[in-house]
Design a protein around this motif. Structure first.
Motif, PDB file in Angstrom:
ATOM      1  N   MET A   1     -25.132  92.452 -35.607  1.00  0.00           N
ATOM      2  CA  MET A   1     -24.660  92.869 -36.910  1.00  0.00           C
ATOM      3  C   MET A   1     -24.950  91.743 -37.903  1.00  0.00           C
ATOM      4  O   MET A   1     -24.641  90.594 -37.652  1.00  0.00           O
ATOM      5  CB  MET A   1     -23.165  93.152 -36.807  1.00  0.00           C
ATOM      6  CG  MET A   1     -22.510  93.374 -38.112  1.00  0.00           C
ATOM      7  SD  MET A   1     -20.794  93.816 -37.839  1.00  0.00           S
ATOM      8  CE  MET A   1     -20.035  92.922 -39.102  1.00  0.00           C
ATOM      9  N   THR A   2     -25.517  92.112 -39.091  1.00  0.00           N
ATOM     10  CA  THR A   2     -25.810  91.137 -40.126  1.00  0.00           C
ATOM     11  C   THR A   2     -24.581  90.982 -41.004  1.00  0.00           C
ATOM     12  O   THR A   2     -24.018  91.956 -41.491  1.00  0.00           O
ATOM     13  CB  THR A   2     -26.995  91.613 -40.986  1.00  0.00           C
ATOM     14  OG1 THR A   2     -28.089  91.890 -40.123  1.00  0.00           O
ATOM     15  CG2 THR A   2     -27.398  90.572 -41.969  1.00  0.00           C
ATOM     16  N   LEU A   3     -24.231  89.733 -41.203  1.00  0.00           N
ATOM     17  CA  LEU A   3     -23.042  89.422 -42.006  1.00  0.00           C
ATOM     18  C   LEU A   3     -23.474  89.093 -43.418  1.00  0.00           C
ATOM     19  O   LEU A   3     -24.348  88.261 -43.622  1.00  0.00           O
ATOM     20  CB  LEU A   3     -22.323  88.214 -41.381  1.00  0.00           C
ATOM     21  CG  LEU A   3     -20.932  87.909 -41.864  1.00  0.00           C
ATOM     22  CD1 LEU A   3     -19.979  89.084 -41.611  1.00  0.00           C
ATOM     23  CD2 LEU A   3     -20.396  86.677 -41.164  1.00  0.00           C
ATOM     24  N   THR A   4     -22.876  89.776 -44.413  1.00  0.00           N
ATOM     25  CA  THR A   4     -23.206  89.532 -45.812  1.00  0.00           C
ATOM     26  C   THR A   4     -22.064  88.782 -46.478  1.00  0.00           C
ATOM     27  O   THR A   4     -20.941  88.752 -45.966  1.00  0.00           O
ATOM     28  CB  THR A   4     -23.450  90.856 -46.561  1.00  0.00           C
ATOM     29  OG1 THR A   4     -22.217  91.572 -46.624  1.00  0.00           O
ATOM     30  CG2 THR A   4     -24.536  91.680 -45.908  1.00  0.00           C
ATOM     31  N   PRO A   5     -22.305  88.192 -47.651  1.00  0.00           N
ATOM     32  CA  PRO A   5     -21.213  87.522 -48.376  1.00  0.00           C
ATOM     33  C   PRO A   5     -20.067  88.468 -48.710  1.00  0.00           C
ATOM     34  O   PRO A   5     -18.902  88.079 -48.690  1.00  0.00           O
ATOM     35  CB  PRO A   5     -21.890  87.024 -49.657  1.00  0.00           C
ATOM     36  CG  PRO A   5     -23.325  86.884 -49.303  1.00  0.00           C
ATOM     37  CD  PRO A   5     -23.580  87.939 -48.286  1.00  0.00           C
ATOM     38  N   VAL A   6     -20.350  89.726 -48.990  1.00  0.00           N
ATOM     39  CA  VAL A   6     -19.302  90.712 -49.284  1.00  0.00           C
ATOM     40  C   VAL A   6     -18.426  90.922 -48.051  1.00  0.00           C
ATOM     41  O   VAL A   6     -17.198  91.040 -48.157  1.00  0.00           O
ATOM     42  CB  VAL A   6     -19.933  92.040 -49.760  1.00  0.00           C
ATOM     43  CG1 VAL A   6     -18.890  93.135 -49.932  1.00  0.00           C
ATOM     44  CG2 VAL A   6     -20.700  91.828 -51.047  1.00  0.00           C
ATOM     45  N   ASP A   7     -19.074  90.962 -46.876  1.00  0.00           N
ATOM     46  CA  ASP A   7     -18.311  91.103 -45.631  1.00  0.00           C
ATOM     47  C   ASP A   7     -17.329  89.942 -45.465  1.00  0.00           C
ATOM     48  O   ASP A   7     -16.169  90.147 -45.058  1.00  0.00           O
ATOM     49  CB  ASP A   7     -19.241  91.152 -44.421  1.00  0.00           C
ATOM     50  CG  ASP A   7     -20.104  92.402 -44.384  1.00  0.00           C
ATOM     51  OD1 ASP A   7     -19.699  93.427 -44.980  1.00  0.00           O
ATOM     52  OD2 ASP A   7     -21.191  92.344 -43.766  1.00  0.00           O
ATOM     53  N   THR A  31     -14.925  79.842 -50.225  1.00  0.00           N
ATOM     54  CA  THR A  31     -15.930  78.787 -50.204  1.00  0.00           C
ATOM     55  C   THR A  31     -17.062  79.168 -49.254  1.00  0.00           C
ATOM     56  O   THR A  31     -18.251  79.018 -49.574  1.00  0.00           O
ATOM     57  CB  THR A  31     -15.293  77.450 -49.775  1.00  0.00           C
ATOM     58  OG1 THR A  31     -14.187  77.162 -50.641  1.00  0.00           O
ATOM     59  CG2 THR A  31     -16.280  76.323 -49.821  1.00  0.00           C
ATOM     60  N   LEU A  32     -16.673  79.639 -48.082  1.00  0.00           N
ATOM     61  CA  LEU A  32     -17.662  80.066 -47.090  1.00  0.00           C
ATOM     62  C   LEU A  32     -18.522  81.187 -47.647  1.00  0.00           C
ATOM     63  O   LEU A  32     -19.761  81.178 -47.500  1.00  0.00           O
ATOM     64  CB  LEU A  32     -16.956  80.501 -45.802  1.00  0.00           C
ATOM     65  CG  LEU A  32     -17.850  80.980 -44.670  1.00  0.00           C
ATOM     66  CD1 LEU A  32     -18.729  79.834 -44.170  1.00  0.00           C
ATOM     67  CD2 LEU A  32     -17.025  81.544 -43.535  1.00  0.00           C
ATOM     68  N   LYS A  38     -25.116  81.607 -51.388  1.00  0.00           N
ATOM     69  CA  LYS A  38     -26.222  80.741 -51.799  1.00  0.00           C
ATOM     70  C   LYS A  38     -27.306  80.731 -50.729  1.00  0.00           C
ATOM     71  O   LYS A  38     -28.504  80.875 -51.026  1.00  0.00           O
ATOM     72  CB  LYS A  38     -25.733  79.313 -52.039  1.00  0.00           C
ATOM     73  CG  LYS A  38     -24.948  79.133 -53.291  1.00  0.00           C
ATOM     74  CD  LYS A  38     -24.519  77.665 -53.401  1.00  0.00           C
ATOM     75  CE  LYS A  38     -23.463  77.483 -54.475  1.00  0.00           C
ATOM     76  NZ  LYS A  38     -22.937  76.113 -54.520  1.00  0.00           N
ATOM     77  N   LEU A  39     -26.894  80.538 -49.489  1.00  0.00           N
ATOM     78  CA  LEU A  39     -27.862  80.523 -48.390  1.00  0.00           C
ATOM     79  C   LEU A  39     -28.585  81.864 -48.266  1.00  0.00           C
ATOM     80  O   LEU A  39     -29.793  81.919 -48.032  1.00  0.00           O
ATOM     81  CB  LEU A  39     -27.171  80.178 -47.067  1.00  0.00           C
ATOM     82  CG  LEU A  39     -26.688  78.745 -46.911  1.00  0.00           C
ATOM     83  CD1 LEU A  39     -25.866  78.598 -45.620  1.00  0.00           C
ATOM     84  CD2 LEU A  39     -27.856  77.780 -46.886  1.00  0.00           C
ATOM     85  N   TYR A  40     -27.813  82.942 -48.441  1.00  0.00           N
ATOM     86  CA  TYR A  40     -28.385  84.282 -48.342  1.00  0.00           C
ATOM     87  C   TYR A  40     -29.427  84.484 -49.444  1.00  0.00           C
ATOM     88  O   TYR A  40     -30.529  84.973 -49.194  1.00  0.00           O
ATOM     89  CB  TYR A  40     -27.254  85.317 -48.440  1.00  0.00           C
ATOM     90  CG  TYR A  40     -27.679  86.727 -48.103  1.00  0.00           C
ATOM     91  CD1 TYR A  40     -27.793  87.139 -46.780  1.00  0.00           C
ATOM     92  CD2 TYR A  40     -27.982  87.650 -49.112  1.00  0.00           C
ATOM     93  CE1 TYR A  40     -28.174  88.419 -46.466  1.00  0.00           C
ATOM     94  CE2 TYR A  40     -28.374  88.935 -48.803  1.00  0.00           C
ATOM     95  CZ  TYR A  40     -28.462  89.315 -47.483  1.00  0.00           C
ATOM     96  OH  TYR A  40     -28.854  90.588 -47.167  1.00  0.00           O
ATOM     97  N   ARG A  41     -29.067  84.087 -50.705  1.00  0.00           N
ATOM     98  CA  ARG A  41     -30.021  84.199 -51.813  1.00  0.00           C
ATOM     99  C   ARG A  41     -31.247  83.317 -51.566  1.00  0.00           C
ATOM    100  O   ARG A  41     -32.377  83.737 -51.792  1.00  0.00           O
ATOM    101  CB  ARG A  41     -29.361  83.804 -53.128  1.00  0.00           C
ATOM    102  CG  ARG A  41     -28.723  84.977 -53.837  1.00  0.00           C
ATOM    103  CD  ARG A  41     -28.218  84.555 -55.142  1.00  0.00           C
ATOM    104  NE  ARG A  41     -27.119  83.634 -54.798  1.00  0.00           N
ATOM    105  CZ  ARG A  41     -26.227  83.133 -55.609  1.00  0.00           C
ATOM    106  NH1 ARG A  41     -26.298  83.380 -56.872  1.00  0.00           N
ATOM    107  NH2 ARG A  41     -25.261  82.353 -55.210  1.00  0.00           N
TER     108      ARG A  41
END
Length: 165
Positions: A1-7, A31-32, A38-41
């Motif tokens: 499962m891919t974890l997104t910032p919204v998740d 913060t996480l 940022k990392l995702y972008r």
């Protein structure tokens, strides 16, 4: 499962009596989530950048392949041009040899004809000289005949004239 910032932001934990401080966990999650965002972008940008670079690389690889094919084609064309030039030069030399041989044949034929002509002219001249000699002999014979006859008449007339005196 891919974890997104919204998740990460929407993640909720069960509350327990001796659990972690909810505000600390929430701050950490925020913060996480921000760092992960940022990392995702960055990851998305890097992937897009990588796709662009791969596309450009494929264009350059195709260009390189085309250039290599062009070079190979140019080399083949140059080799064909050189081979054609050699064949044409050989053809020209062979044609020149053939024409020279023909010219020598014509030259030999002319020399033979001149020899025959010389022999014919000489023969004709010799026959003319012979005719002249024969004519000269006839003239001499005729002159002798007439000279002797005239002389005879003159002598006869002289003798008659002396007798008649």
């Amino acid at each position: 499962m891919t974890l997104t910032p919204v998740d990460i932001r929407n993640q909720r934990f069960k509350k327990t009596w001796r659990g972690y401080s909810e505000s600390e966990v929430n701050r950490f999650l925020v913060t996480l989530a921000e760092e992960y965002e940022k990392l995702y972008r960055d990851n998305v940008e890097l992937k897009e950048n990588l796709k662009k670079k791969e596309f450009e690389l494929s264009k350059y690889q195709k260009l390189e392949e085309t250039l290599q094919q062009s070079i190979v084609l140019a080399q083949k064309t140059a080799e064909e041009v050189v081979a054609n030039a050699h064949r044409e030069a050989e053809s020209i030399k062979e044609n020149a040899r053939h024409r020279i041989a023909e010219m020598f044949d014509v030259y030999e034929d002319i020399l033979k004809r001149l020899g025959v002509f010389r022999v014919e002219i000489r023969s004709m001249l010799l026959s003319q000289v012979e005719l002249l000699e024969q004519s000269g002999k006839r003239l001499d014979d005729i002159a002798d005949f007439f000279y002797s006859r005239d002389m005879k008449e003159v002598l006869d007339k002289l003798s008659r004239a002396e007798e008649g005196k």
